[in-house]
Design a protein around this motif. Structure first.
Motif, PDB file in Angstrom:
ATOM      1  N   ARG A  28       0.822  -1.213   0.000  1.00 56.86           N
ATOM      2  CA  ARG A  28       0.000   0.000   0.000  1.00 56.86           C
ATOM      3  C   ARG A  28       0.853   1.259   0.000  1.00 56.86           C
ATOM      4  N   ARG A  29       2.124   1.139   0.405  1.00 54.24           N
ATOM      5  CA  ARG A  29       3.015   2.309   0.400  1.00 54.24           C
ATOM      6  C   ARG A  29       3.282   2.807  -1.012  1.00 54.24           C
ATOM      7  N   ARG A  30       3.070   1.953  -2.001  1.00 54.34           N
ATOM      8  CA  ARG A  30       3.311   2.391  -3.380  1.00 54.34           C
ATOM      9  C   ARG A  30       2.416   3.565  -3.759  1.00 54.34           C
ATOM     10  N   LEU A  31       1.262   3.666  -3.129  1.00 54.00           N
ATOM     11  CA  LEU A  31       0.338   4.748  -3.461  1.00 54.00           C
ATOM     12  C   LEU A  31       0.832   6.099  -2.961  1.00 54.00           C
ATOM     13  N   LEU A  32       1.793   6.086  -2.014  1.00 48.66           N
ATOM     14  CA  LEU A  32       2.346   7.346  -1.512  1.00 48.66           C
ATOM     15  C   LEU A  32       3.265   7.994  -2.542  1.00 48.66           C
ATOM     16  N   HIS A  48      -3.373   7.714  -4.832  1.00 49.05           N
ATOM     17  CA  HIS A  48      -4.270   7.003  -5.739  1.00 49.05           C
ATOM     18  C   HIS A  48      -3.452   6.273  -6.793  1.00 49.05           C
ATOM     19  N   HIS A  49      -3.946   5.112  -7.209  1.00 48.26           N
ATOM     20  CA  HIS A  49      -3.241   4.339  -8.231  1.00 48.26           C
ATOM     21  C   HIS A  49      -4.262   3.547  -9.026  1.00 48.26           C
ATOM     22  N   ARG A  50      -4.079   3.522 -10.325  1.00 45.57           N
ATOM     23  CA  ARG A  50      -5.044   2.830 -11.171  1.00 45.57           C
ATOM     24  C   ARG A  50      -4.957   1.318 -11.016  1.00 45.57           C
ATOM     25  N   GLU A  51      -3.765   0.781 -10.816  1.00 47.67           N
ATOM     26  CA  GLU A  51      -3.612  -0.669 -10.727  1.00 47.67           C
ATOM     27  C   GLU A  51      -3.529  -1.183  -9.295  1.00 47.67           C
ATOM     28  N   PHE A  52      -2.759  -0.525  -8.436  1.00 46.13           N
ATOM     29  CA  PHE A  52      -2.396  -1.111  -7.143  1.00 46.13           C
ATOM     30  C   PHE A  52      -3.336  -0.721  -6.003  1.00 46.13           C
ATOM     31  N   SER A  53      -4.497  -0.200  -6.311  1.00 46.39           N
ATOM     32  CA  SER A  53      -5.433   0.309  -5.289  1.00 46.39           C
ATOM     33  C   SER A  53      -6.378  -0.784  -4.802  1.00 46.39           C
ATOM     34  N   TYR A  54      -5.822  -1.953  -4.493  1.00 46.42           N
ATOM     35  CA  TYR A  54      -6.652  -3.098  -4.106  1.00 46.42           C
ATOM     36  C   TYR A  54      -7.460  -2.805  -2.849  1.00 46.42           C
ATOM     37  N   VAL A  55      -6.822  -2.244  -1.848  1.00 46.35           N
ATOM     38  CA  VAL A  55      -7.499  -1.943  -0.585  1.00 46.35           C
ATOM     39  C   VAL A  55      -8.315  -0.669  -0.718  1.00 46.35           C
TER      40      VAL A  55
END
Length: 248
Positions: free
Chosen positions: A133-137, A144-151
């Motif tokens: 989830r840190r990738r969204l930072l 926000h992220h188009r692919e990695f926003s699973y949670v």
């Protein structure tokens, strides 16, 4: 640019919640007009000049000029992507918005399977919903992220609250994904009435856009489910207070 609003309704969410199935059912409805492609991705387009948006380019996604039928599209990222709902309101304050909500834990798992199958994701699910989830930072827009926003896409209460701040509640139709599965007739009758389409027969249930079968490096574990349930607990209470909809 592009004249008066021509689009009357949008299936604005959520990803992996049955929006492809609903769009497919609506394709069989002569009383509505849909674009050539399911996901137009206009209001989440960060390359658009939002001080002077090109609505003519948006309207060009429909093959025929307006003919009195309700016009709609389905881009399920809109309810999640920042500023999309605000841009929709600026385009058409009377827009009718449809949300299909799915159990957020199952939604996250299905989302990860989709991204892994298409090669956008290479990490296991357990890592993605924890450290990942840190990738969204580091994303743009931030958080926000188009692919990695699973949670993040599963915080429905937060998203619905924002929707209700921008649009009157009678301009929103919120259904559960399972309402469309098995016996789609009643849900489609609601959708028809909501968008102003004439009544029609109940279609036979069909599976649309089922996930790809392959060897995944993860399975959904009890620990994963327990973690996600804890993360969503307060937001699910907010959703229930706003809509009466819950996922146990």
């Amino acid at each position: 640019m592009g004249g008066e609003p021509q689009v009357d309704f949008i299936i604005a969410g959520v990803q992996k919640g049955g929006t492809t199935a609903l769009f497919d059912y609506l394709r069989d409805e002569p009383g509505v007009a849909l674009p050539r492609v399911k996901e137009v991705h206009f209001f989440d387009d960060e390359g658009q000049d939002w001080s002077r948006p090109d609505y003519a380019a948006y309207h060009a996604n429909w093959e025929a000029p307006p003919d009195g039928r309700p016009r709609g599209e389905a881009t399920p990222i809109y309810v999640y992507w920042p500023n999309s709902l605000e841009r929709i309101r600026a385009y058409n304050p009377a827009m009718k918005l449809i949300l299909l909500l799915r159990d957020p834990v199952q939604r996250a798992w299905s989302h990860w399977r989709m991204e892994y199958a298409r090669g956008a994701e290479t990490e296991p699910f357990a890592w993605c919903i924890r450290e990942g989830r840190r990738r969204l930072l580091d994303a743009e827009p931030w958080g926000h992220h188009r692919e990695f926003s699973y949670v993040e896409r599963g915080f429905y209460g937060e998203q619905v609250e924002r929707l209700f701040e921008l649009f009157p509640r009678d301009q929103a139709l919120i259904l559960k994904a399972e309402d469309l599965r098995g016996d789609p007739g009643p849900a489609l009758a609601q959708v028809r009435a909501f968008v102003g389409a004439p009544p029609g027969p109940a279609p036979a249930a069909r599976e649309v856009h089922v996930g790809r079968e392959m060897d995944y490096p993860s399975r959904l574990t009890r620990d994963d489910v327990a973690l996600l349930r804890r993360l969503y607990e307060r937001d699910m209470a907010r959703l229930r207070d706003l809509t009466g909809i819950g996922f146990d």
